[in-house]
Design a protein around this motif. Structure first.
Motif, mmCIF file in Angstrom:
data_model
loop_
_atom_site.group_PDB
_atom_site.id
_atom_site.type_symbol
_atom_site.label_atom_id
_atom_site.label_comp_id
_atom_site.label_asym_id
_atom_site.label_seq_id
_atom_site.Cartn_x
_atom_site.Cartn_y
_atom_site.Cartn_z
ATOM 1 N N THR A 199 0.854 -1.189 0.000
ATOM 2 C CA THR A 199 0.000 0.000 0.000
ATOM 3 C C THR A 199 0.888 1.236 0.000
ATOM 4 N N VAL A 200 0.311 2.350 -0.407
ATOM 5 C CA VAL A 200 1.020 3.623 -0.344
ATOM 6 C C VAL A 200 1.425 3.910 1.096
ATOM 7 N N ASP A 201 0.526 3.634 2.037
ATOM 8 C CA ASP A 201 0.845 3.893 3.446
ATOM 9 C C ASP A 201 2.010 3.044 3.929
ATOM 10 N N ASP A 202 2.109 1.781 3.461
ATOM 11 C CA ASP A 202 3.238 0.932 3.838
ATOM 12 C C ASP A 202 4.556 1.540 3.361
ATOM 13 N N VAL A 203 4.560 2.040 2.131
ATOM 14 C CA VAL A 203 5.777 2.634 1.577
ATOM 15 C C VAL A 203 6.145 3.899 2.337
ATOM 16 N N ILE A 204 5.150 4.748 2.619
ATOM 17 C CA ILE A 204 5.413 5.980 3.367
ATOM 18 C C ILE A 204 5.960 5.662 4.756
ATOM 19 N N ALA A 205 5.419 4.626 5.396
ATOM 20 C CA ALA A 205 5.833 4.281 6.760
ATOM 21 C C ALA A 205 7.279 3.800 6.821
ATOM 22 N N THR A 206 7.765 3.199 5.746
ATOM 23 C CA THR A 206 9.121 2.616 5.772
ATOM 24 C C THR A 206 10.134 3.444 5.000
ATOM 25 N N ALA A 207 9.699 4.482 4.283
ATOM 26 C CA ALA A 207 10.623 5.282 3.467
ATOM 27 C C ALA A 207 11.362 6.290 4.331
ATOM 28 N N PRO A 208 12.573 6.665 3.948
ATOM 29 C CA PRO A 208 13.321 7.672 4.702
ATOM 30 C C PRO A 208 12.666 9.048 4.571
ATOM 31 N N ASP A 209 12.950 9.899 5.554
ATOM 32 C CA ASP A 209 12.367 11.245 5.581
ATOM 33 C C ASP A 209 13.357 12.268 5.024
ATOM 34 N N ALA A 210 14.241 11.822 4.146
ATOM 35 C CA ALA A 210 15.296 12.684 3.617
ATOM 36 C C ALA A 210 14.704 13.838 2.816
ATOM 37 N N LYS A 211 15.321 15.017 2.965
ATOM 38 C CA LYS A 211 14.868 16.178 2.216
ATOM 39 C C LYS A 211 15.167 16.001 0.730
ATOM 40 N N ARG A 212 14.371 16.668 -0.097
ATOM 41 C CA ARG A 212 14.543 16.556 -1.539
ATOM 42 C C ARG A 212 14.890 17.919 -2.128
ATOM 43 N N ARG A 213 15.645 17.863 -3.224
ATOM 44 C CA ARG A 213 15.949 19.061 -3.988
ATOM 45 C C ARG A 213 15.087 19.082 -5.248
ATOM 46 N N PRO A 214 14.827 20.265 -5.784
ATOM 47 C CA PRO A 214 14.041 20.319 -7.021
ATOM 48 C C PRO A 214 14.717 19.518 -8.125
ATOM 49 N N PRO A 215 13.981 18.726 -8.878
ATOM 50 C CA PRO A 215 14.575 17.962 -9.980
ATOM 51 C C PRO A 215 15.091 18.904 -11.066
ATOM 52 N N GLU A 216 16.064 18.416 -11.844
ATOM 53 C CA GLU A 216 16.593 19.243 -12.933
ATOM 54 C C GLU A 216 15.509 19.577 -13.950
ATOM 55 N N ARG A 217 14.626 18.620 -14.205
ATOM 56 C CA ARG A 217 13.492 18.877 -15.103
ATOM 57 C C ARG A 217 12.214 18.573 -14.351
ATOM 58 N N ALA A 218 11.313 19.540 -14.319
ATOM 59 C CA ALA A 218 10.049 19.334 -13.609
ATOM 60 C C ALA A 218 9.232 18.242 -14.287
ATOM 61 N N GLY A 219 8.639 17.374 -13.499
ATOM 62 C CA GLY A 219 7.770 16.346 -14.060
ATOM 63 C C GLY A 219 6.534 16.962 -14.684
ATOM 64 N N ARG A 220 5.988 16.270 -15.683
ATOM 65 C CA ARG A 220 4.800 16.771 -16.376
ATOM 66 C C ARG A 220 3.597 15.899 -16.047
ATOM 67 N N LEU A 221 2.433 16.480 -16.234
ATOM 68 C CA LEU A 221 1.184 15.748 -16.069
ATOM 69 C C LEU A 221 0.724 15.264 -17.435
ATOM 70 N N ILE A 222 0.383 13.993 -17.523
ATOM 71 C CA ILE A 222 -0.112 13.412 -18.769
ATOM 72 C C ILE A 222 -1.588 13.084 -18.554
ATOM 73 N N VAL A 223 -2.443 13.816 -19.253
ATOM 74 C CA VAL A 223 -3.887 13.653 -19.130
ATOM 75 C C VAL A 223 -4.400 12.938 -20.370
ATOM 76 N N LEU A 224 -5.273 11.955 -20.172
ATOM 77 C CA LEU A 224 -5.838 11.230 -21.312
ATOM 78 C C LEU A 224 -7.007 12.019 -21.901
ATOM 79 N N THR A 225 -7.091 12.022 -23.231
ATOM 80 C CA THR A 225 -8.264 12.587 -23.875
ATOM 81 C C THR A 225 -9.477 11.729 -23.545
ATOM 82 N N SER A 226 -10.679 12.274 -23.791
ATOM 83 C CA SER A 226 -11.898 11.622 -23.309
ATOM 84 C C SER A 226 -12.148 10.263 -23.941
ATOM 85 N N GLY A 227 -11.746 10.064 -25.197
ATOM 86 C CA GLY A 227 -11.928 8.768 -25.830
ATOM 87 C C GLY A 227 -13.367 8.370 -26.044
ATOM 88 N N THR A 228 -14.260 9.356 -26.283
ATOM 89 C CA THR A 228 -15.671 9.030 -26.480
ATOM 90 C C THR A 228 -15.944 8.468 -27.869
#
Length: 562
Positions: A199-228
Motif C-alpha cells: 500500500t502507499v501507506d506501507d511505503v510511506i511508513a518505511t521510506a526515509p524522511d530525507a529532504k529533496r531538492r528540485p529535480p533538474e526537469r520538472a515532471g509533467r502531467l499526462i492527461v488522457l483525452t476523453s476517448g468518447t
C-alpha cells in the motif's frame, strides 16, 4: 450585413499586466499578508520549485501548515501532512526504481491518496500518467503498456486492470479494501511478469524522511483525452509558467483563498485537475468523494460549507432531477461558485439550476489540449444560456474558415485558441493543428456582436444532410426541454440518399411514455426538416464515461423507422 456582424471573429481577453495579476492574486487571498516568516517560506518554495504541484503544496504548507488540504470519506490531511507524506512517498518510489524523468501511473478515484501520489511524483520529477478509472480492463492495460510507467499507484478495485497490463513494475495500492499497517504486502521483484503489491501507506511508513531538492526537469502531467469516439490519447500538460495562470482563471471565476471546494468531477479529468491546481494556490480545502451521487454531494456542501463546486454538466442534471422537497432540504446557501466544464450544458438545465441555487453558475469552455478558451459568467448565461462566454485574461481566440481566414461575427467557423497553457503534444507523437500560433480545438462555433462565443459542436459531430451543415446540439437542447424526456443524445449516421441523417437516443422519465413520431414532431415544430431525426431509439440510459460524456461508440445501432 450590419456593421456588428461585419466585425472579425477574433477576440482577446484582458491583458495581464504584472500589476493586474498582483491585484487579482491579492484580492483572492493568494498573496494575503501573514507572518513574515511564513510569507517568506511560501515565496521561497515557489521560487525554488516553480508552479508545479510539488511547489504549490510546499508553498501552501509553508504558508498555512495546519489548514486541512484534503478531506475524503476516510480521512483528512493538512497541507503540512500532504507535503511530508509526499516527500516520503517520493523517496520510497525512488527506492523501488522510479527516477526523475520516468513515469508514474495513477489509477485512482477522488481521494487524498490520489493527491499525495501526484505531489510525490512531482517531488521526484517523474511524469504522472492520469489514467481514466472508467476504462475497461483491456483499454487500461493498453494505456499502461503504451506509457511504460516505472511504478503504478492504483486503488485496490483496479488490481485486475493493472495485472492485465503484465508490466512487472511496482504496484502500490492507494485505496485498500481495509486500512491500517500491513493491509498490503511489501513489494518483491516481479517473477514471470507477475505483480506483487504494497500500500502507499506501507511505503510511506518505511521510506526515509530525507529532504529533496528540485529535480533538474520538472515532471509533467499526462492527461488522457476523453476517448468518447476513439481510443484515448495521452497529452502532455505544461506546468503553469507562474501564478499568472491562476490569476487568469480567477479573472473570470471569483475564487477565494481558504474556502472549501467540492470537486465533483474526477481528478484525472482536465477540469478536476484544474480544481486541484487552483485550490493549492488558494490554500483551499478539497472535499473529495470517490463517486458522485447527488444527495451525497448536497450533504457535503451543507456539512463542509462548500463555497465552490467543480463539476461537469451531468452533475447539474442529476441534482436537478432530485425531488424538489429533497433537494431543498439541504442547506446550500454557502455556494458562491458552481463551475462546470467538459461538455455542453443543456440549455434548460442552465436556467433551472440558477433559478434554484442563484446566479452562481460559471461555464468553462476548454479541452485537454488548449486548457481554457472561454468562460461564461452568470450574467452571460442569463442572457444566452448556451454561450461559452469570453476569453479570460491573457487568452485569445479566433474563428476561422477552411482557408484559415478570420470569419465575420455571426458566421460559423473553426475555433482556434492561444494561451500560455497549450499542451506540449501527445505522448504517442503529433500535436494539434496550429494557425499562426493558435491551436485548433476541433470545434466549430461563432462569436456574437458582443464577443460571446457559441460552440455548435465538434468537427466530427457535424453532419452534411442534403448539402446542409447541421449540428446535434440544437436538437439535444430541444429534446432536453421536453418534460417527459430525461436526456437525449443525437448523432449523425450514414444515409444512402442524403449523405447523413440524425439519429436520436432518448431516455424517457420514469412513468412517462413517448413514441418516435412524438419525438420527431417536437423537433419538426421548431427546427428545419433536415434536423428531424429519422432514427429514434429509446434506451434505459445513455452510456457515459467517468466524466459524464456520452460514449458514442457504445450507443446501440440505429435503424430508421418507428
Amino acid at each position: 450585413m450590419s456593421a456588428n456582424r461585419a466585425e472579425p471573429s477574433e477576440i482577446t481577453g484582458p491583458k495581464g499586466t504584472q500589476l493586474r495579476v498582483m491585484r487579482i492574486l491579492t484580492r483572492s487571498g493568494v498573496l494575503r499578508p501573514a507572518r513574515p516568516d511564513r510569507n517568506l517560506r511560501q515565496l521561497l518554495s515557489l521560487a525554488r520549485w516553480g508552479a508545479t504541484v510539488a511547489g504549490g503544496y510546499r508553498a501552501a504548507a509553508a504558508r498555512s501548515p495546519h489548514r486541512v488540504a484534503v478531506v475524503d470519506e476516510r480521512r483528512s490531511v493538512t497541507y503540512r501532512e500532504v507535503h511530508r507524506r509526499a516527500v516520503r512517498l517520493a523517496n520510497g518510489l525512488e527506492k523501488l526504481g522510479a527516477a526523475p524523468g520516468s513515469r508514474v501511473a495513477v489509477l485512482c478515484r477522488n481521494h487524498a491518496w490520489f493527491v499525495e501520489a501526484v505531489v510525490a511524483a512531482a517531488e521526484l520529477g517523474a511524469d504522472v500518467v492520469l489514467v481514466n478509472t472508467g476504462l475497461t480492463v483491456r483499454a487500461t492495460a493498453e494505456v499502461l503498456r503504451a506509457h511504460e510507467p516505472a511504478a503504478i499507484i492504483a486503488d485496490a478495485e483496479f488490481a485486475d486492470h493493472v495485472a492485465a497490463a503484465r508490466l512487472g513494475v511496482p504496484f502500490l495500492v492507494a485505496w485498500p479494501e481495509s486500512t491500517g499497517p500491513g493491509s498490503g504486502r511489501p513489494f518483491e521483484p516481479a517473477a514471470h511478469r507477475r505483480v506483487a503489491t504494497a500500500t502507499v501507506d506501507d511505503v510511506i511508513a518505511t521510506a526515509p524522511d530525507a529532504k529533496r531538492r528540485p529535480p533538474e526537469r520538472a515532471g509533467r502531467l499526462i492527461v488522457l483525452t476523453s476517448g468518447t469516439t476513439s481510443a484515448p490519447k495521452g497529452a502532455y500538460r505544461a506546468n503553469p509558467p507562474g501564478l499568472s495562470a491562476a490569476a487568469s482563471l480567477i479573472s473570470r471565476i471569483p475564487l477565494r483563498a481558504c474556502e472549501s471546494v467540492l470537486v465533483a468531477t474526477p481528478l484525472f479529468h482536465m477540469w478536476g485537475l484544474a480544481g486541484l491546481q487552483i485550490s493549492m494556490a488558494l490554500r483551499n480545502t478539497l472535499v473529495l468523494q470517490r463517486r458522485f451521487e447527488p444527495k451525497a454531494a448536497l450533504q457535503a456542501i451543507e456539512e463542509r460549507r462548500c463555497a465552490v463546486v467543480f463539476g461537469v454538466p451531468v452533475v447539474l442534471q442529476r441534482i436537478m432531477e432530485l425531488p424538489p422537497e429533497l433537494r431543498d432540504s439541504y442547506d446550500a446557501s454557502s455556494l458562491r461558485v458552481v463551475a462546470t466544464s467538459g461538455s455542453a450544458i443543456p440549455t434548460p438545465v442552465v436556467t433551472a439550476f440558477m433559478d434554484v441555487f442563484g446566479d452562481v453558475l460559471y461555464n468553462f469552455y476548454g479541452s485537454t489540449e488548449v486548457s481554457w478558451a472561454a468562460i461564461a459568467e452568470p450574467a452571460d448565461l442569463r442572457i444566452a444560456p448556451n454561450t461559452a462566454g469570453r476569453p479570460p485574461m491573457d487568452s485569445r481566440l479566433k474563428v476561422l474558415d477552411e482557408r484559415g481566414e478570420v470569419v465575420p461575427r455571426g458566421v460559423t467557423g473553426r475555433i482556434f485558441v492561444w494561451n500560455t497553457l497549450l499542451f506540449e503534444g501527445y505522448t504517442s507523437g503529433g500535436t494539434k493543428e496550429h494557425r499562426s500560433g493558435y491551436m485548433a480545438t476541433n470545434d466549430r462555433g461563432h462569436l456574437d456582436s458582443s464577443g460571446r462565443l457559441f460552440v455548435h459542436g465538434r468537427d466530427a459531430d457535424m453532419i452534411v444532410c442534403a448539402g446542409e451543415q447541421l449540428f446535434p446540439r440544437d436538437v439535444e437542447d430541444l429534446l432536453a426541454s421536453v418534460k417527459d424526456i430525461r436526456e437525449a443524445a443525437v448523432v449523425g449516421v450514414p444515409d444512402a440518399d442524403e449523405g447523413q441523417r440524425f439519429a436520436a437516443y432518448v431516455v424517457v422519465r420514469p412513468g412517462a411514455e413517448m413514441t418516435a413520431p412524438q419525438v420527431r414532431g417536437v423537433v419538426a415544430r421548431y427546427l428545419p426538416g433536415n434536423a428531424v431525426p429519422r432514427d429514434v431509439v429509446f434506451v434505459d440510459a445513455l452510456p457515459r464515461n467517468a466524466t459524464g460524456k456520452v460514449v458514442v461508440r457504445d450507443l446501440p445501432p440505429s435503424l430508421a423507422g418507428d
